[in-house]
Structures are given as C-alpha cells and as structure tokens.
Design a protein around this motif. Structure first.
Motif, PDB file in Angstrom:
ATOM      1  N   GLU A 165      53.366  26.357  38.761  1.00  0.00           N
ATOM      2  CA  GLU A 165      52.718  25.054  38.836  1.00  0.00           C
ATOM      3  C   GLU A 165      51.789  25.005  40.043  1.00  0.00           C
ATOM      4  O   GLU A 165      52.232  25.147  41.187  1.00  0.00           O
ATOM      5  CB  GLU A 165      53.767  23.944  38.948  1.00  0.00           C
ATOM      6  CG  GLU A 165      53.191  22.550  38.819  1.00  0.00           C
ATOM      7  CD  GLU A 165      52.611  22.283  37.438  1.00  0.00           C
ATOM      8  OE1 GLU A 165      51.589  21.576  37.358  1.00  0.00           O
ATOM      9  OE2 GLU A 165      53.181  22.798  36.451  1.00  0.00           O
ATOM     10  N   GLY A 166      50.483  24.873  39.775  1.00  0.00           N
ATOM     11  CA  GLY A 166      49.511  24.827  40.854  1.00  0.00           C
ATOM     12  C   GLY A 166      49.000  26.177  41.305  1.00  0.00           C
ATOM     13  O   GLY A 166      48.231  26.263  42.261  1.00  0.00           O
ATOM     14  N   VAL A 167      49.420  27.262  40.605  1.00  0.00           N
ATOM     15  CA  VAL A 167      49.000  28.619  40.997  1.00  0.00           C
ATOM     16  C   VAL A 167      48.407  29.340  39.787  1.00  0.00           C
ATOM     17  O   VAL A 167      49.098  29.562  38.787  1.00  0.00           O
ATOM     18  CB  VAL A 167      50.169  29.449  41.563  1.00  0.00           C
ATOM     19  CG1 VAL A 167      49.662  30.825  42.012  1.00  0.00           C
ATOM     20  CG2 VAL A 167      50.843  28.722  42.710  1.00  0.00           C
ATOM     21  N   LEU A 168      47.125  29.711  39.887  1.00  0.00           N
ATOM     22  CA  LEU A 168      46.448  30.472  38.835  1.00  0.00           C
ATOM     23  C   LEU A 168      46.164  31.888  39.315  1.00  0.00           C
ATOM     24  O   LEU A 168      46.064  32.137  40.519  1.00  0.00           O
ATOM     25  CB  LEU A 168      45.123  29.802  38.447  1.00  0.00           C
ATOM     26  CG  LEU A 168      45.184  28.375  37.905  1.00  0.00           C
ATOM     27  CD1 LEU A 168      43.764  27.881  37.622  1.00  0.00           C
ATOM     28  CD2 LEU A 168      46.033  28.303  36.655  1.00  0.00           C
ATOM     29  N   ALA A 169      46.030  32.815  38.368  1.00  0.00           N
ATOM     30  CA  ALA A 169      45.706  34.201  38.714  1.00  0.00           C
ATOM     31  C   ALA A 169      44.674  34.751  37.742  1.00  0.00           C
ATOM     32  O   ALA A 169      44.684  34.417  36.551  1.00  0.00           O
ATOM     33  CB  ALA A 169      46.949  35.070  38.696  1.00  0.00           C
ATOM     34  N   VAL A 170      43.782  35.585  38.280  1.00  0.00           N
ATOM     35  CA  VAL A 170      42.793  36.276  37.458  1.00  0.00           C
ATOM     36  C   VAL A 170      42.978  37.775  37.678  1.00  0.00           C
ATOM     37  O   VAL A 170      42.503  38.325  38.678  1.00  0.00           O
ATOM     38  CB  VAL A 170      41.348  35.882  37.837  1.00  0.00           C
ATOM     39  CG1 VAL A 170      40.354  36.552  36.885  1.00  0.00           C
ATOM     40  CG2 VAL A 170      41.170  34.386  37.808  1.00  0.00           C
ATOM     41  N   PRO A 171      43.706  38.460  36.787  1.00  0.00           N
ATOM     42  CA  PRO A 171      43.873  39.911  36.937  1.00  0.00           C
ATOM     43  C   PRO A 171      42.647  40.654  36.416  1.00  0.00           C
ATOM     44  O   PRO A 171      42.288  40.531  35.255  1.00  0.00           O
ATOM     45  CB  PRO A 171      45.109  40.209  36.072  1.00  0.00           C
ATOM     46  CG  PRO A 171      45.134  39.112  35.052  1.00  0.00           C
ATOM     47  CD  PRO A 171      44.497  37.907  35.672  1.00  0.00           C
ATOM     48  N   LEU A 192      40.715  25.598  37.055  1.00  0.00           N
ATOM     49  CA  LEU A 192      41.101  24.799  38.221  1.00  0.00           C
ATOM     50  C   LEU A 192      40.945  23.310  37.925  1.00  0.00           C
ATOM     51  O   LEU A 192      41.787  22.491  38.304  1.00  0.00           O
ATOM     52  CB  LEU A 192      40.243  25.194  39.431  1.00  0.00           C
ATOM     53  CG  LEU A 192      40.554  26.555  40.068  1.00  0.00           C
ATOM     54  CD1 LEU A 192      39.519  26.892  41.140  1.00  0.00           C
ATOM     55  CD2 LEU A 192      41.951  26.573  40.674  1.00  0.00           C
ATOM     56  N   VAL A 193      39.862  22.960  37.235  1.00  0.00           N
ATOM     57  CA  VAL A 193      39.638  21.561  36.884  1.00  0.00           C
ATOM     58  C   VAL A 193      40.687  21.081  35.884  1.00  0.00           C
ATOM     59  O   VAL A 193      41.252  19.987  36.011  1.00  0.00           O
ATOM     60  CB  VAL A 193      38.218  21.364  36.317  1.00  0.00           C
ATOM     61  CG1 VAL A 193      38.049  19.955  35.763  1.00  0.00           C
ATOM     62  CG2 VAL A 193      37.176  21.634  37.389  1.00  0.00           C
ATOM     63  N   GLU A 194      40.960  21.901  34.866  1.00  0.00           N
ATOM     64  CA  GLU A 194      41.889  21.504  33.812  1.00  0.00           C
ATOM     65  C   GLU A 194      43.324  21.360  34.316  1.00  0.00           C
ATOM     66  O   GLU A 194      44.051  20.468  33.871  1.00  0.00           O
ATOM     67  CB  GLU A 194      41.840  22.529  32.672  1.00  0.00           C
ATOM     68  CG  GLU A 194      40.526  22.523  31.900  1.00  0.00           C
ATOM     69  CD  GLU A 194      40.450  23.656  30.894  1.00  0.00           C
ATOM     70  OE1 GLU A 194      41.438  24.436  30.810  1.00  0.00           O
ATOM     71  OE2 GLU A 194      39.434  23.757  30.192  1.00  0.00           O
ATOM     72  N   THR A 195      43.735  22.255  35.208  1.00  0.00           N
ATOM     73  CA  THR A 195      45.134  22.271  35.652  1.00  0.00           C
ATOM     74  C   THR A 195      45.357  21.560  36.980  1.00  0.00           C
ATOM     75  O   THR A 195      46.496  21.250  37.336  1.00  0.00           O
ATOM     76  CB  THR A 195      45.638  23.717  35.774  1.00  0.00           C
ATOM     77  OG1 THR A 195      44.874  24.400  36.803  1.00  0.00           O
ATOM     78  CG2 THR A 195      45.478  24.465  34.455  1.00  0.00           C
ATOM     79  N   GLY A 196      44.280  21.316  37.746  1.00  0.00           N
ATOM     80  CA  GLY A 196      44.432  20.709  39.060  1.00  0.00           C
ATOM     81  C   GLY A 196      45.131  21.626  40.049  1.00  0.00           C
ATOM     82  O   GLY A 196      45.731  21.158  41.025  1.00  0.00           O
ATOM     83  N   LEU A 269      53.293  30.097  47.025  1.00  0.00           N
ATOM     84  CA  LEU A 269      54.476  29.233  46.903  1.00  0.00           C
ATOM     85  C   LEU A 269      54.934  28.741  48.266  1.00  0.00           C
ATOM     86  O   LEU A 269      55.330  27.575  48.419  1.00  0.00           O
ATOM     87  CB  LEU A 269      55.605  30.001  46.192  1.00  0.00           C
ATOM     88  CG  LEU A 269      55.351  30.369  44.721  1.00  0.00           C
ATOM     89  CD1 LEU A 269      56.513  31.188  44.180  1.00  0.00           C
ATOM     90  CD2 LEU A 269      55.129  29.120  43.888  1.00  0.00           C
ATOM     91  N   ARG A 270      54.882  29.644  49.248  1.00  0.00           N
ATOM     92  CA  ARG A 270      55.300  29.259  50.597  1.00  0.00           C
ATOM     93  C   ARG A 270      54.390  28.162  51.143  1.00  0.00           C
ATOM     94  O   ARG A 270      54.865  27.226  51.812  1.00  0.00           O
ATOM     95  CB  ARG A 270      55.280  30.479  51.524  1.00  0.00           C
ATOM     96  CG  ARG A 270      55.912  30.224  52.889  1.00  0.00           C
ATOM     97  CD  ARG A 270      55.862  31.467  53.774  1.00  0.00           C
ATOM     98  NE  ARG A 270      56.526  32.588  53.140  1.00  0.00           N
ATOM     99  CZ  ARG A 270      55.921  33.722  52.785  1.00  0.00           C
ATOM    100  NH1 ARG A 270      54.617  33.847  52.980  1.00  0.00           N
ATOM    101  NH2 ARG A 270      56.598  34.702  52.238  1.00  0.00           N
ATOM    102  N   ARG A 271      53.083  28.245  50.824  1.00  0.00           N
ATOM    103  CA  ARG A 271      52.152  27.218  51.278  1.00  0.00           C
ATOM    104  C   ARG A 271      52.468  25.859  50.641  1.00  0.00           C
ATOM    105  O   ARG A 271      52.169  24.817  51.215  1.00  0.00           O
ATOM    106  CB  ARG A 271      50.715  27.617  50.930  1.00  0.00           C
ATOM    107  CG  ARG A 271      50.192  28.821  51.714  1.00  0.00           C
ATOM    108  CD  ARG A 271      49.976  28.454  53.190  1.00  0.00           C
ATOM    109  NE  ARG A 271      48.985  27.407  53.345  1.00  0.00           N
ATOM    110  CZ  ARG A 271      47.678  27.642  53.525  1.00  0.00           C
ATOM    111  NH1 ARG A 271      47.236  28.884  53.551  1.00  0.00           N
ATOM    112  NH2 ARG A 271      46.839  26.635  53.688  1.00  0.00           N
ATOM    113  N   ASP A 272      53.067  25.900  49.454  1.00  0.00           N
ATOM    114  CA  ASP A 272      53.447  24.660  48.767  1.00  0.00           C
ATOM    115  C   ASP A 272      54.869  24.222  49.102  1.00  0.00           C
ATOM    116  O   ASP A 272      55.385  23.263  48.505  1.00  0.00           O
ATOM    117  CB  ASP A 272      53.326  24.846  47.254  1.00  0.00           C
ATOM    118  CG  ASP A 272      51.896  24.661  46.773  1.00  0.00           C
ATOM    119  OD1 ASP A 272      51.053  24.220  47.577  1.00  0.00           O
ATOM    120  OD2 ASP A 272      51.613  24.960  45.598  1.00  0.00           O
TER     121      ASP A 272
END
Length: 284
Positions: A165-171, A192-196, A269-272
C-alpha cells in the motif's frame, strides 16, 4: 490507358461479359502465388470488388493521380494492409495483382482484332503501375504494424506493480533508451495518480549495462516521480554496475539507491513507519 482506341473499347466489353470467368481465373492464379494460404473462395471475395474498380478505369489514359483512380487506390491500400497483417510478403501481395495479366491474356490470346491486342498491352502497363502502388502501400502498412508492435512490446516490458500500500515498483529488463524511458515515466506517473502512492522503486536488476545515457534516463524518471510528490528509489545496483557508475563519474545526488528490490521495499516501508520482523528464527 489505351494509346489508340475506337469508339468501342473491346477489352472493356470483355471485362463486362466475362466477369465471372475472369475473376475465377484471377483468384486461381493469385492463389497459387500465395501457396494455398487462402482459399479460392476467400480470394474471389477479396478480388471481386477490386475487379469492379479496375473495370471502371480500364478505358482511361493518364496516371494514378487522376481522381477516377481514388477508389481503386483505396481498395489496393486495404488489400495491402490486410495482406501485411496476415503475414504475406510484399512480392506475394503484388503478385496477386499481376495475376490478372495472365487471366486477361489467356482469354484474349486468340482474338483476331488488332485493337484488342493494343488494349491488352495498355492494360498490362496499367497493372504494372497498380502492382508498384500495391508494393509501396504494403511497405507503409508493414512499417505501421511494426511500429504498433514495438509500442505494445514496450508496454509489456515496462510493468508498474504494486508491492505494498503506497509502494509501486517498475522492474526494468534489457536496454533502456529514450523511447522506453518515456513509456516508463508515463506509466509510472499514471500509476502514482491512480493509486496515490508516495513511494516508487525503479529496479534495474535486469538492465544489461549502465552508461551515461542510461543514467540520464533514470534521473529523468526519478525527477518526474518527485514532481508528483513521490519518493523514488533506484534498486538493483549490482557490484559491476556500481563500479561502472563510479568509473564514469555519474552522480545520483540525493537519490536513494539500494542493492536489491527487497532492500528498497524495506526502506520505503520504514519511511512509512512499517517495520517487518520475523516471527521465528529460520531453521537450518
């Protein structure tokens, strides 16, 4: 296309009275050039409308730039696009048009009227021009198909996945160039816009090599994500790539980099405020 013609165009009469016979023979000859990949029935359906368009201009002089040839050129372009999508070669496509020459020649070879002979020669010249037009439109259609397939491949090779939740990745896998970077940025910004999401990880574990150009592409992607209010992390910095980056003097500035995708996810995750711990010790 007739150099000398009487009040009645003999070949035009042949086209009208022997329509079914000519279309059938044309389809048969064109089918042999396609090595049976289309049935005679399918070819007759494709060629019947084209035959009508050719018959409508058979008595005309001049080139294909005349307005009367507009419909014929449009049908040839449609045929070329269809054959290109079906995987036929340009030679096979043009040969299908040229096959009408033989069909007409067979039907008129015993004609005693010299006017018919002259009109058949003129018609042969017309078909040569139409065959070249077909070849050119096929090449343009094939380039369009290749461009579409390249865009689709770029879409498939640059997925944006939600890790948390709140973390996206582009491999990323393979080579990173300007066109692919543009796709990466567009898809990442849209996600980023769609998921916030507030964190984006660009993983380059599968990138073959990193040079100055690739580094610039990565920096553009990071800046674009930051402008959307997301922290961007670059992961997958293998030892060999790290040495290359240092040797090239490439500076990533304050961009967070991690050795693996797992490290990057743990950092996000740690930042969140999310802490991941093991519930028990791993057994050997």
């Amino acid at each position: 296309m007739v150099a000398e013609s009487g009040p009645v165009h003999r070949l035009a009469e042949v086209f009208e009275t022997d329509r079914d016979r000519l279309v059938g023979r044309w389809a048969e000859l064109a089918g042999s050039a396609l090595r049976g990949r289309l049935t005679t029935t399918e070819l007759e359906r494709d060629l019947r409308e084209l035959y009508t368009a050719i018959a409508a201009v058979i008595t005309l002089d001049g080139g294909l730039d005349r307005s009367e040839f507009t419909e014929l050129k449009a049908q040839l372009a449609d045929l070329s696009r269809s054959r290109a999508r079906q995987g036929f070669s340009p030679s096979e496509t043009a040969a299908g048009v040229f096959a009408l020459k033989q069909a007409v020649s067979e039907l008129t070879e015993n004609a005693a009227d010299p006017q018919v002979f002259r009109e058949v020669l003129a018609f042969s010249s017309l078909l040569d021009t139409l065959g070249l037009w077909t070849f050119e439109t096929y090449a343009a259609a094939r380039e369009e198909i290749i461009r579409e397939q390249s865009e689709q491949l770029l879409e498939l090779t640059t997925p944006v996945v939600k890790l948390w939740e709140g973390v996206l990745a582009v491999p990323l896998v393979g080579t990173l160039d300007s066109a692919r970077t543009q796709v990466v940025m567009e898809k990442l910004l849209e996600a980023l816009v769609e998921t916030g999401s507030e964190h984006a990880i660009v993983d380059i574990t599968g990138v073959l090599a990193v040079d100055t150009q690739v580094a610039q592409h990565l920096l553009k992607t990071v800046v674009a994500a930051r402008l959307m209010g997301a922290e961007c992390i670059i992961s997958g910095i293998r030892p060999q790539i790290a040495q290359t980056i240092v040797a090239l003097g490439i500076e990533f500035g304050d961009i967070t980099t991690k050795a693996t995708l797992a490290d990057a996810l743990r950092h996000a995750l740690r930042r969140d405020g999310v802490v991941v711990t093991r519930t028990r010790e791993r057994t050997r």
